[in-house]
Design an enzyme around this catalytic site. Sequence first.
Site, short mmCIF file in Angstrom:
data_model
loop_
_atom_site.label_atom_id
_atom_site.label_comp_id
_atom_site.label_asym_id
_atom_site.label_seq_id
_atom_site.Cartn_x
_atom_site.Cartn_y
_atom_site.Cartn_z
N ASP A 1 0.82 -1.40 0.09
CA ASP A 1 0.03 0.01 -0.03
C ASP A 1 0.84 1.13 -0.18
O ASP A 1 0.39 2.16 -0.47
CB ASP A 1 -1.00 0.08 1.26
CG ASP A 1 -0.23 0.10 2.54
OD1 ASP A 1 0.62 -0.63 2.88
OD2 ASP A 1 -0.45 1.11 3.21
N ASP B 1 5.32 0.31 3.33
CA ASP B 1 5.56 -1.16 4.04
C ASP B 1 5.46 -2.14 3.21
O ASP B 1 5.44 -2.07 2.18
CB ASP B 1 4.71 -1.00 5.22
CG ASP B 1 3.36 -1.04 4.82
OD1 ASP B 1 2.97 -1.26 3.41
OD2 ASP B 1 2.40 -0.66 5.56
N TYR C 1 -5.91 0.82 8.48
CA TYR C 1 -7.09 1.33 7.58
C TYR C 1 -8.29 1.06 8.28
O TYR C 1 -9.28 0.10 7.75
CB TYR C 1 -6.70 0.82 6.07
CG TYR C 1 -5.36 1.19 5.66
CD1 TYR C 1 -5.62 2.14 4.98
CD2 TYR C 1 -4.18 0.50 5.46
CE1 TYR C 1 -4.34 2.97 4.41
CE2 TYR C 1 -3.24 1.08 4.80
CZ TYR C 1 -3.32 2.20 4.38
OH TYR C 1 -2.06 2.90 3.44
N GLU D 1 5.80 9.42 3.52
CA GLU D 1 5.63 8.17 3.01
C GLU D 1 4.49 8.30 1.57
O GLU D 1 3.62 9.18 1.67
CB GLU D 1 4.86 7.67 3.99
CG GLU D 1 4.62 6.07 3.40
CD GLU D 1 4.25 5.22 4.77
OE1 GLU D 1 4.14 3.88 4.80
OE2 GLU D 1 3.69 5.86 5.73
#
Length: 492
Positions: A80, A83, A232, A469
Amino acid sequence: MASSSVSFLCLLFFLSSLLLNGIGVQGNPNYKDALLKSILFFQGQRSGRLPANQHISWRSNSGLSDGFLDHVDLTGGYYDAGDNVKFNFPMAFATTMLSWSTLEYGKKMGPQLQEARAAIRWATDYLLKCARAKPGRLYVGVGDPNVDHKCWERPEDMDTVRTVYSISPSNPGSDVAGETAAALAAASMVFRKVDPKYSRLLLETARKVMAFAIQYRGAYSDSLGSAVCPFYCSYSGYKDELVWGASWLLRATNDAYYYNFLKTLGADDQPDLFSWDNKYAGAHVLLSRRALLENDKNFEQFKQEAESFMCRILPNSPYSTTQYTQGGLMYKLPESNLQYVTSITFLLTTYGKYMKAKKQTFNCGSLFVTPNSLIGLAKRQVDYILGQNPIKMSYMVGFGPNFPKKIHHRGSSLPSLARHPQSIGCDGGFQPFFYSSNPNPNILVGAIVGGPNQNDGYPDDRSDYSHSEPATYINAAMVGPLAYFAGLNAHP
């Protein structure tokens, strides 16, 4: 004569240097280059066995045993963000947005249309496995996020447990199922002409997954707990995904069942953002298309809801609930703000495009809104992200002369297998790589990071994941607006 050829050569050199710096000839950013890079980024997020035509060459095969713990094949799909976890909820949203971008703007994509389809298919091949591996079960993720996030290692070296997560009638997840159905239905339209057989499989699966979402109601966060929260969590509940999934199936099938189902859900929330978690605004814009382009009065309510959303976004609107930085960037939330900017910019561009096609206008109280009011605001957001901002920083990696060099991304920040064949274990990546003040060794071309703070500042700090990120869903929503502006520049 000689001096005029020298001047001509100088001019050529000047123009080519502008293009190299990410600036188009008209003083606009080079949208075509940004479009190419925004799609190329997805190759850097690939999980599974990589194809021979992989352009981001510092990545290699990874996650080849995904699904093994449950005796199924769940290889493929995307990590995603920075990571090594596959979270299907945001992955499916990114797939829906890539598909919507392609449906709305494919004609403006030129050679990138094929690349966009490949990026969508990398996700849908995986989502099909998740939906079809076992009857009565939808797989919704691979990799324990709590364990993964304690490690700093390349996806190719992953030695953390690849736990498999799923929903079922007794552990429902209408949100992730509704989003998965939306992704499959939207993608079925992308492949309808170029691969009819694949398109039919996507649509048939989308119908089944949507039926599951409707029949077994519940939030996946309640079923899966710490496997998905706080990463999430479905904070907005699951009704918005039921609306979103039904809206996409209605568009893909024109089956009145989905329109009638939408009517049974009652009044929607009226949010002032659009994201992987909250889909109402996107569904309203998608459904408003029928009212605007086809003058279908049954969809008038959605057109009004879409306009009311725009009135919450426009800076001069009396109903605006949206902050802007001094440099002009929409500022919604401190964590990964650009995800909201790209998603809302997609809606501004798309609704503006619908309005333009029918020469429509509307009012936010005393503010008169034209298609260009929306498209102009969208362009300012895109241009800001591409470097036209107070610190002249492009928030797309590898675009323009000045971009983030120390992004929060495991694969990018660790040496590639070619340069460092020895395995780097769970803790091995922190020293000397994560804590290094050096730029990342691998450039994740096209990645859009979380973005600047509310003062238009950007520290370029690998540990500051809220700003540094990248994520699939930030990029996916940017593809549409980039294609739109690239197309405008090509045909002034």
